[in-house]
Design a protein around this motif. Structure first.
Motif, PDB file in Angstrom:
ATOM      1  N   ASP A  55      21.431 -18.913  33.004  1.00  0.00           N
ATOM      2  CA  ASP A  55      22.199 -18.361  31.881  1.00  0.00           C
ATOM      3  C   ASP A  55      21.855 -16.888  31.656  1.00  0.00           C
ATOM      4  O   ASP A  55      22.736 -16.055  31.429  1.00  0.00           O
ATOM      5  CB  ASP A  55      21.906 -19.145  30.600  1.00  0.00           C
ATOM      6  CG  ASP A  55      22.443 -20.567  30.628  1.00  0.00           C
ATOM      7  OD1 ASP A  55      23.284 -20.873  31.492  1.00  0.00           O
ATOM      8  OD2 ASP A  55      22.012 -21.378  29.776  1.00  0.00           O
ATOM      9  N   ILE A  56      20.561 -16.589  31.697  1.00  0.00           N
ATOM     10  CA  ILE A  56      20.099 -15.223  31.430  1.00  0.00           C
ATOM     11  C   ILE A  56      20.575 -14.267  32.519  1.00  0.00           C
ATOM     12  O   ILE A  56      21.038 -13.150  32.228  1.00  0.00           O
ATOM     13  CB  ILE A  56      18.563 -15.200  31.312  1.00  0.00           C
ATOM     14  CG1 ILE A  56      18.127 -15.947  30.044  1.00  0.00           C
ATOM     15  CG2 ILE A  56      18.032 -13.755  31.285  1.00  0.00           C
ATOM     16  CD1 ILE A  56      16.655 -16.311  30.025  1.00  0.00           C
ATOM     17  N   LEU A  57      20.477 -14.688  33.766  1.00  0.00           N
ATOM     18  CA  LEU A  57      20.917 -13.818  34.861  1.00  0.00           C
ATOM     19  C   LEU A  57      22.425 -13.582  34.800  1.00  0.00           C
ATOM     20  O   LEU A  57      22.908 -12.495  35.127  1.00  0.00           O
ATOM     21  CB  LEU A  57      20.506 -14.423  36.205  1.00  0.00           C
ATOM     22  CG  LEU A  57      18.989 -14.408  36.466  1.00  0.00           C
ATOM     23  CD1 LEU A  57      18.645 -15.242  37.694  1.00  0.00           C
ATOM     24  CD2 LEU A  57      18.476 -12.983  36.628  1.00  0.00           C
ATOM     25  N   LEU A  58      23.159 -14.589  34.365  1.00  0.00           N
ATOM     26  CA  LEU A  58      24.605 -14.408  34.188  1.00  0.00           C
ATOM     27  C   LEU A  58      24.882 -13.404  33.069  1.00  0.00           C
ATOM     28  O   LEU A  58      25.771 -12.550  33.188  1.00  0.00           O
ATOM     29  CB  LEU A  58      25.268 -15.750  33.876  1.00  0.00           C
ATOM     30  CG  LEU A  58      26.796 -15.749  33.784  1.00  0.00           C
ATOM     31  CD1 LEU A  58      27.416 -15.226  35.080  1.00  0.00           C
ATOM     32  CD2 LEU A  58      27.311 -17.149  33.477  1.00  0.00           C
ATOM     33  N   ALA A  81      16.507 -11.611  27.965  1.00  0.00           N
ATOM     34  CA  ALA A  81      15.885 -12.926  28.146  1.00  0.00           C
ATOM     35  C   ALA A  81      15.222 -13.415  26.873  1.00  0.00           C
ATOM     36  O   ALA A  81      15.373 -14.582  26.479  1.00  0.00           O
ATOM     37  CB  ALA A  81      14.871 -12.860  29.284  1.00  0.00           C
ATOM     38  N   VAL A  82      14.473 -12.545  26.211  1.00  0.00           N
ATOM     39  CA  VAL A  82      13.774 -12.932  24.978  1.00  0.00           C
ATOM     40  C   VAL A  82      14.762 -13.352  23.903  1.00  0.00           C
ATOM     41  O   VAL A  82      14.585 -14.382  23.234  1.00  0.00           O
ATOM     42  CB  VAL A  82      12.877 -11.773  24.494  1.00  0.00           C
ATOM     43  CG1 VAL A  82      12.448 -11.985  23.041  1.00  0.00           C
ATOM     44  CG2 VAL A  82      11.646 -11.651  25.384  1.00  0.00           C
ATOM     45  N   ARG A 148       5.060 -17.804  20.426  1.00  0.00           N
ATOM     46  CA  ARG A 148       5.012 -18.190  21.840  1.00  0.00           C
ATOM     47  C   ARG A 148       5.398 -17.006  22.723  1.00  0.00           C
ATOM     48  O   ARG A 148       4.749 -16.732  23.735  1.00  0.00           O
ATOM     49  CB  ARG A 148       5.976 -19.352  22.067  1.00  0.00           C
ATOM     50  CG  ARG A 148       5.800 -20.093  23.388  1.00  0.00           C
ATOM     51  CD  ARG A 148       6.860 -21.183  23.522  1.00  0.00           C
ATOM     52  NE  ARG A 148       7.102 -21.854  22.266  1.00  0.00           N
ATOM     53  CZ  ARG A 148       8.296 -22.220  21.826  1.00  0.00           C
ATOM     54  NH1 ARG A 148       9.374 -21.999  22.560  1.00  0.00           N
ATOM     55  NH2 ARG A 148       8.435 -22.813  20.663  1.00  0.00           N
ATOM     56  N   CYS A 149       6.426 -16.305  22.315  1.00  0.00           N
ATOM     57  CA  CYS A 149       6.887 -15.159  23.088  1.00  0.00           C
ATOM     58  C   CYS A 149       5.831 -14.053  23.097  1.00  0.00           C
ATOM     59  O   CYS A 149       5.547 -13.460  24.142  1.00  0.00           O
ATOM     60  CB  CYS A 149       8.193 -14.633  22.489  1.00  0.00           C
ATOM     61  SG  CYS A 149       9.021 -13.446  23.538  1.00  0.00           S
ATOM     62  N   ILE A 150       5.221 -13.790  21.965  1.00  0.00           N
ATOM     63  CA  ILE A 150       4.169 -12.773  21.876  1.00  0.00           C
ATOM     64  C   ILE A 150       2.998 -13.148  22.775  1.00  0.00           C
ATOM     65  O   ILE A 150       2.457 -12.305  23.503  1.00  0.00           O
ATOM     66  CB  ILE A 150       3.714 -12.612  20.410  1.00  0.00           C
ATOM     67  CG1 ILE A 150       4.797 -11.888  19.610  1.00  0.00           C
ATOM     68  CG2 ILE A 150       2.385 -11.869  20.318  1.00  0.00           C
ATOM     69  CD1 ILE A 150       4.565 -11.885  18.112  1.00  0.00           C
ATOM     70  N   PHE A 151       2.596 -14.410  22.747  1.00  0.00           N
ATOM     71  CA  PHE A 151       1.492 -14.877  23.590  1.00  0.00           C
ATOM     72  C   PHE A 151       1.813 -14.664  25.076  1.00  0.00           C
ATOM     73  O   PHE A 151       0.982 -14.177  25.839  1.00  0.00           O
ATOM     74  CB  PHE A 151       1.236 -16.361  23.319  1.00  0.00           C
ATOM     75  CG  PHE A 151       0.120 -16.937  24.161  1.00  0.00           C
ATOM     76  CD1 PHE A 151      -1.195 -16.865  23.737  1.00  0.00           C
ATOM     77  CD2 PHE A 151       0.390 -17.553  25.370  1.00  0.00           C
ATOM     78  CE1 PHE A 151      -2.229 -17.391  24.513  1.00  0.00           C
ATOM     79  CE2 PHE A 151      -0.622 -18.082  26.155  1.00  0.00           C
ATOM     80  CZ  PHE A 151      -1.939 -18.001  25.716  1.00  0.00           C
ATOM     81  N   ILE A 152       3.027 -15.011  25.475  1.00  0.00           N
ATOM     82  CA  ILE A 152       3.420 -14.905  26.885  1.00  0.00           C
ATOM     83  C   ILE A 152       3.484 -13.433  27.325  1.00  0.00           C
ATOM     84  O   ILE A 152       2.978 -13.074  28.387  1.00  0.00           O
ATOM     85  CB  ILE A 152       4.779 -15.598  27.120  1.00  0.00           C
ATOM     86  CG1 ILE A 152       4.662 -17.102  26.835  1.00  0.00           C
ATOM     87  CG2 ILE A 152       5.264 -15.378  28.547  1.00  0.00           C
ATOM     88  CD1 ILE A 152       5.998 -17.788  26.627  1.00  0.00           C
ATOM     89  N   GLU A 166       9.051  -2.960  21.407  1.00  0.00           N
ATOM     90  CA  GLU A 166      10.459  -2.605  21.625  1.00  0.00           C
ATOM     91  C   GLU A 166      11.277  -3.856  21.952  1.00  0.00           C
ATOM     92  O   GLU A 166      12.388  -4.043  21.431  1.00  0.00           O
ATOM     93  CB  GLU A 166      10.548  -1.599  22.772  1.00  0.00           C
ATOM     94  CG  GLU A 166      11.958  -1.163  23.120  1.00  0.00           C
ATOM     95  CD  GLU A 166      11.995  -0.248  24.351  1.00  0.00           C
ATOM     96  OE1 GLU A 166      13.053  -0.183  24.986  1.00  0.00           O
ATOM     97  OE2 GLU A 166      10.958   0.371  24.660  1.00  0.00           O
ATOM     98  N   ILE A 167      10.747  -4.713  22.802  1.00  0.00           N
ATOM     99  CA  ILE A 167      11.448  -5.936  23.192  1.00  0.00           C
ATOM    100  C   ILE A 167      11.653  -6.854  21.993  1.00  0.00           C
ATOM    101  O   ILE A 167      12.721  -7.450  21.810  1.00  0.00           O
ATOM    102  CB  ILE A 167      10.662  -6.672  24.294  1.00  0.00           C
ATOM    103  CG1 ILE A 167      10.714  -5.876  25.606  1.00  0.00           C
ATOM    104  CG2 ILE A 167      11.209  -8.084  24.520  1.00  0.00           C
ATOM    105  CD1 ILE A 167       9.751  -6.383  26.665  1.00  0.00           C
ATOM    106  N   LEU A 168      10.617  -6.959  21.138  1.00  0.00           N
ATOM    107  CA  LEU A 168      10.643  -7.909  20.034  1.00  0.00           C
ATOM    108  C   LEU A 168      11.182  -7.323  18.730  1.00  0.00           C
ATOM    109  O   LEU A 168      11.407  -8.064  17.767  1.00  0.00           O
ATOM    110  CB  LEU A 168       9.217  -8.447  19.789  1.00  0.00           C
ATOM    111  CG  LEU A 168       8.637  -9.294  20.922  1.00  0.00           C
ATOM    112  CD1 LEU A 168       7.128  -9.430  20.759  1.00  0.00           C
ATOM    113  CD2 LEU A 168       9.297 -10.660  20.955  1.00  0.00           C
ATOM    114  N   GLY A 169      11.359  -6.008  18.689  1.00  0.00           N
ATOM    115  CA  GLY A 169      11.858  -5.388  17.472  1.00  0.00           C
ATOM    116  C   GLY A 169      10.811  -5.289  16.380  1.00  0.00           C
ATOM    117  O   GLY A 169      11.135  -5.364  15.190  1.00  0.00           O
TER     118      GLY A 169
END
Length: 286
Positions: A55-58, A81-82, A148-152, A166-169
C-alpha cells in the motif's frame, strides 16, 4: 541502499514521473526494505507488514510528482509510511490490542507445563529463536502507535532527532524526550520478565509448545528464521543519530532489519509489469 547524489536521484524521479519503468523500479528497490521493516515493527506480523508495504509503495508511486526535494527522498518516503502506518487499522493487533499488563500476566500465569509436544519434529532451538524474534516484535504492540513509531525510528533506524521530528511533526527536543521515555519503558519490561534480554524467568525454549498452541508461532512456517537479514544495519541514507539518548542499545538487539520477502518483491514486479501501472501514472500526471 545504493547511495545516490541529489542530482542522480532527482534525474531518476523525473524519469519515473515521465513514465520510465526502469527508473521507477530503481526508486522502489532503494526503499522497499525500509518500508517493509518499518511496517513489520509497527504492525507485528509478516503478513500484515507485506500488505501495508505494498500500500505504501503504491502511495509513493502515485505521489511521486509531489516530491520537491525539501528533504531527502528517504525522509519523504518515511513520512508517507509513518502517516499510513499510524492510522492503519487492517492489521491483527488493531482488532486484538495488547498491553504490557496482559503480556506480563501471560508470562507469569500461562500454563506452559500443561501443553503437549506440538513441535512436529522441528528442532526446538530453532522454534525458540523464532519465538524470541516474534515475541519481542509483538511486544512493541503494547505501545501506542506514536510511541511505537518513535521507538522504531530511534532504536532500529537510529534516525537523527531533527529528521525524526520532521517525520513525526514534533520538535527534536520532544522526540528525544519521548524516545528516552519509551526506551526505558521497554527496557524495564524486558528486565522484569524476559530471561533472554533481562533477568526475568521467561525462557523462549520453555514456552515453545505454549506459543504453538496459542498460534503465536507455526512450526511449519517460520517467518523470522527464513527471512534474510539486511546487510545494511541502518537501511537509510539519513545521518546516524549523534545524540546519546541513553545506554540501552544492547537491550534491543532484537531490532534486526530484514530484506523484503520474496512475495512482496514479486507482487511489486507484477505491478511494474502491469498495464495498471500506466493507468496509475497517467492519473497522477493529470
Amino acid at each position: 541502499m545504493n547511495k545516490k547524489t541529489n542530482e542522480e536521484l532527482q534525474a531518476l524521479i523525473e524519469k519515473a514521473v515521465a513514465g520510465d519503468k526502469k527508473a521507477l523500479e530503481m526508486l522502489i528497490t532503494d526503499v522497499q526494505d525500509l518500508v517493509f521493516n518499518l511496517s513489520l515493527r509497527m504492525l507485528g506480523t509478516f503478513a500484515d507488514a507485506e500488505d501495508a508495504a505494498q500500500d505504501i509503495l503504491l502511495k509513493m508511486i502515485t505521489h511521486l510528482s509531489s516530491f520537491r526535494g525539501d528533504s531527502s527522498f528517504t525522509t519523504w518516503v518515511f513520512s508517507i509510511a509513518v502517516n499510513h502506518l499510524k492510522n492503519y487499522k487492517k492489521h491483527m493487533f488493531a482488532q486484538y490490542p495488547l498491553s504490557f499488563e496482559y503480556y506480563g500476566d501471560d508470562i507469569e500465569n500461562g500454563k506452559i507445563q500443561d501443553v503437549p509436544d506440538l513441535t512436529q519434529n522441528v528442532e526446538k532451538d530453532l522454534l525458540a529463536e523464532e519465538l524470541k524474534m516474534s515475541c519481542t516484535n509483538v511486544m512493541l504492540q503494547c505501545l501506542d502507535a506514536e510511541s511505537r513509531c518513535i521507538f522504531i525510528l530511534g532504536t532500529m533506524f537510529k534516525i537523527d532527532s531533527r529528521i525524526a521530528g520532521e517525520i513525526l511533526g514534533i520538535t527534536p527536543e520532544a522526540y528525544r524526550k519521548k524516545l528516552s521515555r519509551v526506551r526505558k519503558k521497554m527496557a524495564d519490561f524486558l528486565e522484569q520478565y524476559c530471561g533472554e534480554y533481562g533477568s526475568g524467568r521467561c525462557k523462549c525454549k520453555d514456552r515453545v509448545n505454549y506459543a504453538i498452541q496459542n498460534h503465536r508461532i507455526n512450526p511449519l512456517h517460520l517467518d523470522y528464521m527464513t527471512a534474510v537479514e539486511s546487510a545494511d544495519k541502518t537501511i537509510l541514507d539519513v545521518k546516524k543519530a549523534m545524540e546519546e539518548i541513553d545506554d540501552l542499545s544492547q537491550d534491543f538487539a532484537f531490532c534486526k532489519p530484514y530484506q523484503s520477502p520474496e512475495r512482496t518483491r514479486h507482487l511489486i514486479q507484477e505491478l511494474l509489469d502491469s498495464a495498471q501501472l500506466a493507468i496509475i501514472q497517467n492519473s497522477e500526471r493529470r
